[in-house]
Design a protein around this motif. Structure first.
Motif, short mmCIF file in Angstrom:
data_model
loop_
_atom_site.label_atom_id
_atom_site.label_comp_id
_atom_site.label_asym_id
_atom_site.label_seq_id
_atom_site.Cartn_x
_atom_site.Cartn_y
_atom_site.Cartn_z
N MET A 78 8.60 12.43 7.58
CA MET A 78 8.77 12.17 6.21
C MET A 78 8.75 13.22 5.38
SD MET A 78 5.70 9.12 5.73
CE MET A 78 4.23 9.68 6.53
N LEU A 79 8.12 14.45 5.82
CA LEU A 79 8.30 15.78 5.00
C LEU A 79 9.84 16.03 5.13
CD1 LEU A 79 5.54 17.98 6.34
CD2 LEU A 79 5.88 16.73 3.95
N THR A 80 10.39 15.68 6.09
CA THR A 80 11.91 16.24 6.20
C THR A 80 12.83 15.07 5.86
OG1 THR A 80 11.75 15.64 8.48
CG2 THR A 80 11.43 17.83 7.97
N GLY A 81 12.20 13.96 5.03
CA GLY A 81 13.17 12.95 4.56
C GLY A 81 13.93 12.17 5.41
N PHE A 82 13.54 12.31 6.71
CA PHE A 82 13.90 11.37 7.82
C PHE A 82 13.29 9.93 7.76
CE2 PHE A 82 15.61 15.29 8.96
CZ PHE A 82 17.03 14.87 9.50
N LEU A 83 12.18 9.80 7.06
CA LEU A 83 11.49 8.63 7.11
C LEU A 83 11.06 8.30 5.71
CD1 LEU A 83 10.85 6.64 9.53
CD2 LEU A 83 8.57 7.80 9.84
N ALA A 84 11.20 7.08 5.29
CA ALA A 84 10.40 7.09 3.86
C ALA A 84 8.87 6.51 3.97
CB ALA A 84 11.43 5.87 3.20
N PRO A 85 7.93 7.14 3.14
CA PRO A 85 6.61 6.68 3.06
C PRO A 85 6.26 5.52 2.77
CG PRO A 85 7.02 8.87 2.03
CD PRO A 85 8.34 8.14 2.02
N THR A 86 5.37 4.74 3.20
CA THR A 86 5.16 3.42 2.79
C THR A 86 4.57 3.64 1.42
OG1 THR A 86 4.78 2.82 4.89
CG2 THR A 86 3.93 1.29 3.18
N SER A 87 3.91 4.79 1.13
CA SER A 87 3.27 4.87 -0.11
C SER A 87 2.78 6.54 -0.16
CB SER A 87 2.04 4.37 -0.54
OG SER A 87 0.93 4.33 0.27
N GLY A 88 2.58 6.89 -1.31
CA GLY A 88 2.52 8.51 -1.21
C GLY A 88 3.36 9.32 -1.67
N THR A 89 3.31 10.62 -1.97
CA THR A 89 4.66 11.43 -2.25
C THR A 89 4.29 12.80 -1.34
OG1 THR A 89 3.59 12.74 -4.26
CG2 THR A 89 5.14 10.62 -4.55
N ALA A 90 5.58 13.39 -1.01
CA ALA A 90 5.49 14.76 -0.76
C ALA A 90 6.56 15.55 -1.35
CB ALA A 90 5.93 14.90 0.72
N SER A 91 6.35 16.71 -1.85
CA SER A 91 7.29 17.73 -2.61
C SER A 91 7.29 19.06 -1.94
CB SER A 91 7.01 17.77 -4.07
OG SER A 91 5.79 18.72 -4.32
N ILE A 92 8.66 19.51 -1.75
CA ILE A 92 8.84 20.74 -0.99
C ILE A 92 9.35 21.84 -2.14
CG2 ILE A 92 10.41 21.86 0.99
CD1 ILE A 92 8.85 19.57 1.85
N LEU A 93 8.66 22.96 -2.39
CA LEU A 93 8.97 23.66 -3.32
C LEU A 93 9.41 23.18 -4.76
CD1 LEU A 93 11.02 26.33 -1.20
CD2 LEU A 93 8.49 26.17 -1.50
N GLY A 94 8.63 21.96 -5.04
CA GLY A 94 8.81 21.24 -6.29
C GLY A 94 9.69 20.21 -6.17
#
Ligand code: ATP
Length: 307
Positions: free
Chosen positions: A46-62
């Protein structure tokens, strides 16, 4: 900074990652720990954008990984679990290919490939096909492709899994040398790795966060924190050791005349133990104070005995 907020992933009925939140700052090497199936790889995908989260967010350097995926991905070097590469390509061919996928051409491509090759010491195997390399070298190829674009963030999924002790040592050394000025997240279930390379550790099980601290803080939660182990030339007086102030108990070890004296939480018992040894005139062959046992903390945490 990496900012993970309420990240959740459900597969049908199964919740693999459950409302996970934490932040990682520049300069940190974060050990991401958990037993098999805890949700480590799913979180990394999810952090690397290969899988979409069901909910919630993650940001990488903004950059939000869902709404600004490409910008976020440009900041990341990712070594997936098992470090899959194209086996029939040569090391040079593979790295050239990855460099092109990353948009580099001509002199810049050559310079970037050359630098990555130098950093992970692949010079001698450049013409060899990847499938003929040892596991340790395959992992280095995986690391080389992850650092080609000089990312600020490195996400490494079990980077030393399956390697022999020498290869583990080498790959850890490489990670440490690459970690300067970056954010590094390493998923692992190898606890020695955390003490060896990580400045911080996050423990998860069943997709949920169980602990977050420096390796030292986690070790401090062990029942062996500040424990004193003695090996005598003859039998030691267990009752006298147990009666010392601050002592929580005494464990008998397998080794002959060896005892481990446990400290009550927050107590330092070495001075009392040492004084007793002097008073009784015991001949002690070995004496050491423990920082704590990470494996015991990990087992207690992930079995749900301690939060
Ligand atoms: N694509 C998928 N479909 C269904 N379930 C999945 C999928 N991917 C992972 N899971 C399940 O999600 C849970 C978490 O898996 P994940 O691979 O993230 O764990 P892990 O902590 O990386 O484990 P390991 O240490 O064994 O690699 C597991 O129960 C796994 O079976």
């Amino acid at each position: 900074m990496i900012d993970i907020r309420n990240l959740t992933k459900r597969f049908a009925q199964h919740t693999a990652v459950d409302n996970l939140s934490f932040r990682v700052q520049e300069g940190e090497v974060l050990g991401f720990l958990g037993p098999n199936g805890a949700g480590k790889s799913t979180t990394m995908k999810m952090l690397t954008g290969f899988l979409a989260p069901t909910s919630g967010t993650a940001s990488i350097l903004g950059f939000d990984i869902q709404t600004q995926t490409l910008k976020a991905q440009r900041q990341i070097g990712y070594l997936p679990e098992g470090a899959p590469c194209y086996g029939d390509m040569t090391v040079r061919g593979f790295l050239d290919f990855i460099a092109e996928v990353r948009g580099f051409r001509g002199a810049e491509k050559r310079q970037r490939v050359g630098r990555a090759v130098e950093q992970v010491e692949l010079e001698n195997v450049l013409g060899q096909s990847i499938e003929t390399l040892s596991k340790g070298f395959k992992r280095r190829v995986g690391l080389a492709q992850a650092i080609l674009h000089d990312p600020k963030v490195l996400i490494l999924d079990e980077p030393t899994d399956g390697l022999d002790p020498n290869q583990k040592h080498q790959v850890r050394g490489l990670i440490q040398s690459l970690a300067k000025d970056k954010i590094v997240i390493i998923s692992t279930h190898i606890l020695e790795e955390v003490s060896a390379v990580c400045s911080r550790a996050v423990v998860i099980a069943h997709g949920r966060l169980l602990a977050d601290g420096t390796p030292f803080e986690l070790e401090s939660r062990s029942r062996y924190h500040q424990a004193v182990t003695l090996v005598g030339s003859e039998a030691l007086d267990q009752a006298a050791l147990s009666a010392l102030p601050g002592v929580a108990g005494v464990e008998v070890n397998e080794l002959e005349h060896s005892l481990t004296v446990l400290a009550q939480p927050g107590q330092v018992i070495f001075p009392q133990v040492s004084a007793l040894i002097g008073e009784r005139g015991w001949k002690v062959k070995e004496l050491n104070v423990e920082r704590g046992r990470l494996d015991e903390v990990f087992r207690s945490l992930t079995r749900g005995e301690m939060v």
